[in-house]
Scaffold this active site. Structure first.
Site, PDB file in Angstrom:
ATOM      1  N   ASP A   1       0.883  -1.164   0.000  1.00  0.00           N
ATOM      2  CA  ASP A   1       0.000   0.000   0.000  1.00  0.00           C
ATOM      3  C   ASP A   1       0.923   1.217   0.000  1.00  0.00           C
ATOM      4  O   ASP A   1       2.134   1.092   0.183  1.00  0.00           O
ATOM      5  CB  ASP A   1      -0.928  -0.017   1.226  1.00  0.00           C
ATOM      6  CG  ASP A   1      -2.129   0.914   1.010  1.00  0.00           C
ATOM      7  OD1 ASP A   1      -3.183   0.696   1.632  1.00  0.00           O
ATOM      8  OD2 ASP A   1      -2.015   1.854   0.191  1.00  0.00           O
TER       9      ASP A   1
HETATM   10  C1  GLC Z   1      -4.315   4.453  -0.076  1.00  0.00           C
HETATM   11  C2  GLC Z   1      -5.220   3.250   0.128  1.00  0.00           C
HETATM   12  C3  GLC Z   1      -5.194   2.283  -1.022  1.00  0.00           C
HETATM   13  C4  GLC Z   1      -5.023   3.079  -2.315  1.00  0.00           C
HETATM   14  C5  GLC Z   1      -3.622   3.674  -2.294  1.00  0.00           C
HETATM   15  C6  GLC Z   1      -3.368   4.572  -3.526  1.00  0.00           C
HETATM   16  O1  GLC Z   1      -3.690   4.822   1.114  1.00  0.00           O
HETATM   17  O2  GLC Z   1      -5.086   2.517   1.348  1.00  0.00           O
HETATM   18  O3  GLC Z   1      -6.441   1.570  -1.003  1.00  0.00           O
HETATM   19  O4  GLC Z   1      -5.181   2.210  -3.452  1.00  0.00           O
HETATM   20  O5  GLC Z   1      -3.353   4.409  -1.114  1.00  0.00           O
HETATM   21  O6  GLC Z   1      -4.174   5.682  -3.447  1.00  0.00           O
END
Ligand code: GLC
Length: 732
Positions: free
Chosen positions: A272
């Site tokens: 993430d």
């Molecule tokens: C965010 C989210 C994830 C998302 C990523 C990119 O913090 O937890 O679901 O796809 O970052 O935005």
């Protein structure tokens, strides 16, 4: 990722044995010819590209090179890998940084949110939903869509429940497979997330989740396992939290042992955004691509300073990290890139903002909206309704840009009020009264309640549209945050003093329909008994207003079923009653264990407000004639379902299994099959549901394996976990 960084992120967005040199001398020009049509050919092509790369080129591929891209190798014709949120729509253009690109036609199809899709209990719609996402991602030049989000709904307070699917692992598994295949049949990679145990947003980037192996295996992993082993998802996203003391994204047990060895995952495990914390652990424990660490560096990110960037080159060159570890990561990325024509560009073009996509958005809303209660008020008859009072700020509020990273800049969004106006035309007069304001500390005050009551008194019917709201970091505040990423709800209450407002309105006009928007259960105890009709509409996407109006006026017969239990009060929710939430000193113990949702309510015999699997129709259904044929350790169950009412409708027939006597405690019953059946008035159909061994097994974490115990099992069938008119006993 710290809140502040997150806000920055959003406001700006709103705002291997041979060493490289030896290999390099053996460069052979390799022409990549079109799409490989077999795994072995894909692997061979990946291998031949890998062999040509220098160490520096390899390392460039395993970390981000912008907010939503990871590195390519221009010398070999390998472009960067481009990703985009999110689970219910291709997010507004975020090319290489967090600043939306100017003059980009970046509004798109805003599908209903995950829980609305799950509430359809229709895997074919899951496929259609995924197809829209894949097609629009392709049209926007994206290679990966960062969805579906499928974390188990453990507490009603989780801010991101709206983005997910269910409290039940079987329903999650059935819905996620269709979705992933839908996306990937468009030539785009799905990215199932967040692996794993990201079930709360409170302290999401630091909380350390502890739970039994049984709860992990029976409740929290099955959805991911289905996405990978049945859906063949090309990528998966590691979550922010820790699991049993180690970061989930750098977690040897979750990533190397389970995902890659046990499930044989050949795709890419990405972090993430900002979820990588150690170079060595990430490299050894299966992180293949590090994304989002630049958030910690804004506004001048240096992509060489990622944990899996320059440091890795020096570790390998000094012999402290074997190159084969890097090779495995790059091989995976190449494999997925080749599989999805990222390198040869020969991918289906994709379509954007098509009528067909908007139609799918509407169908998901129509099949996902749940009729919770109806004492003969619905459907409304156009001829008998001349004056309609629409009350509640959610009637006129657009939701698509809410919620956080899953935001979608909708090509258009029909609100409930607009949907009603479109349907009613001038056949009736519609008076709209907001009744409350969505703003910090705002409460429906006496004046606004009085205004609403006056409108209610003067109307033939009241349509109240309220509930939660799709708050969003830079507009939402901690003490009143709702249905948004990075925050949890403070309680289950309807915000802005809506209880008083609803009670007053229902008092003023007995023909009041309450429509709730939101990601899940809210506390209705203060007015549920005095309200003749209640509808759960989730966040139903760009055509939500149209779908809702059609349901309220009976042009569509509702068929949605709750994908999570609605407790009466928060105190009765198992995560709060048996478990810990939100945890303390950075640790949360899932003492509620396997008793999540209806597994708790049915075993402890606690009456919920509305049961898992509950949803009414404008017609009625009768179940009859259940039979079960046992063969070895499997069974085939048949039963008849009839439409005994006056209008066509669809019923989700659900099948639960109860084990009479197990060596370890088991929940009262567990969902092991379902089928959505469409029936004309008077029509009957025979349904067949096959139960494999897995329908009877449970995970014995004393023996560390799935077990199937001989003995008696009850198979129960009906229209909700609490309405199971058919049952039959089988012996295995
Ligand atoms: C965010 C989210 C994830 C998302 C990523 C990119 O913090 O937890 O679901 O796809 O970052 O935005």
């Amino acid at each position: 990722m710290k809140r502040s960084k997150f806000i920055a992120h959003i406001v700006l967005a709103g705002s291997m044995a041979f060493s490289a040199p030896l290999l390099a001398q053996q460069k052979m020009p390799v022409k990549i010819h079109g799409r490989a049509d077999s795994e072995s050919s894909l692997e061979a092509q990946a291998e031949s590209l890998l062999r040509q790369m220098t160490l520096k080129e390899k390392v460039n591929m395993i970390h981000a090179t912008s907010s939503f891209t990871s590195g390519g190798v221009p010398r070999l014709g390998i472009p960067e890998w481009t990703m985009s949120d999110g689970p219910h729509g291709v997010r507004l253009e975020h090319g290489r940084d967090w600043n939306p690109d100017a003059n980009v036609a970046d509004s798109g199809t805003a599908l209903p949110v995950g829980v609305c899709l799950a509430a359809t209990w229709n895997p074919q719609l899951g496929y259609a939903f995924g197809s829209v996402l894949g097609s629009e991602a392709a049209a926007r030049g994206k290679d990966v869509i960062l969805g579906p989000g499928i974390n188990i709904i453990r507490t009603p307070l989780n801010g991101r429940n709206f983005e997910y699917a269910s409290e039940d692992p079987f329903l999650v598994s059935r819905m996620v497979v269709g979705y992933v295949k839908g996306v990937q049949d468009q030539g785009i990679s799905a990215c199932v997330k967040h692996y794993a145990l990201n079930n709360q947003e409170y302290q999401r980037t630091t909380i350390d989740v502890h739970l039994s192996e049984r709860a992990l295996r029976e409740i929290y992993l099955p959805g991911f396992r289905a996405a990978i082993m049945e859906g063949k998802a090309n990528t998966i996203m590691g979550s922010y939290n820790k699991v049993r003391g180690q970061w989930a994204t750098e977690n040897r047990y979750l990533v190397n042992d389970i995902l890659k060895k046990e499930w044989g995952f050949k795709g890419v495990h990405m972090s993430d955004w900002g979820a990588v914390h150690h170079t060595q652990q990430a490299l050894w424990n299966g992180t293949d691509v590090e994304m989002g660490t630049d958030l910690a560096m804004l506004p001048n990110p240096d992509y060489g300073k990622f944990f899996m960037a320059d440091t890795v080159i020096s570790l390998v060159q000094s012999g402290r990290m074997p190159e084969y570890i890097i090779d495995d990561k790059v091989r995976r990325i190449l494999y997925v890139m080749l599989k999805t024509n990222v390198i040869d560009g020969k991918r289906k073009k994709g379509v954007y903002n098509s009528k067909a996509h908007q139609e799918t958005a509407r169908r998901v809303a129509e099949e996902g909206i749940v009729l919770l209660k109806n004492n003969n008020v619905l459907p409304l008859q156009k001829s008998a309704v001349r004056r309609i009072a629409v009350i509640g700020a959610n009637a006129d509020r657009k939701q698509a840009m809410g919620g956080g990273s899953s935001q979608v800049k909708a090509f258009y969004e029909i609100t409930p009020l607009q949907g009603l106006r479109n349907l009613v035309g001038n056949a009736a007069a519609i008076t709209y009264v907001p009744g409350y304001t969505v703003a910090r500390g705002a409460n429906a005050d006496a004046a606004s309640i009085q205004q609403a009551v006056d409108a209610a008194k003067a109307a033939d019917v009241v349509i109240y549209v309220g509930g939660s709201f799709h708050g969003y970091q830079h507009t939402v505040w901690a003490d009143n945050a709702y249905d948004a990423e990075d925050v949890d709800k403070p309680d289950m209450n309807l915000p802005f003093n809506q209880d008083a407002l609803i009670a007053a309105v229902a008092q003023a006009n007995p023909r009041t329909v309450v429509v709730l928007l939101g990601g899940g259960a809210l506390d209705m105890t203060r007015w549920v008994d005095n309200t003749p009709a209640i509808v759960q509409a989730w966040y139903p996407g760009m055509e939500g207003g149209t779908a809702l109006a059609r349901i309220l006026f009976g042009e569509v017969n509702p068929s949605g079923k709750l994908p999570m239990t609605f407790p009466k009060t928060l105190e009765e929710a198992p995560a709060h009653k048996l478990g810990e939430y939100p945890g303390k000193d950075g640790i949360v113990n899932y003492n509620d264990d396997i008793y999540v949702g209806y597994r708790y309510f049915d075993t402890w015999k606690v009456a919920p407000q509305f049961a898992f699997g509950h949803g009414l129709s404008y017609t009625s259904f009768r179940y009859s004639n259940i039979k079960a044929a046992v063969k070895g350790k499997s069974a085939t169950v048949t039963f008849t379902i009839s439409n005994t009412g006056k209008v066509a409708g669809a019923e989700v027939a659900q099948l639960y299994v109860h084990q009479q006597k197990a060596a370890l405690p088991r929940p009262e019953r567990e969902l092991k099959g379902f089928q959505k059946v469409w029936l004309q008035p008077g029509e009957s159909k025979t349904v067949t549901i096959k139960l494999g061994e897995d329908a009877f097994q449970y995970y014995n974490d004393v023996l560390s394996k799935w077990v199937l115990e001989g003995g008696a099992y009850d198979v129960l069938v009906g229209g909700s976990s609490r309405s199971l008119p058919l049952s039959t006993r089988i012996n295995l």
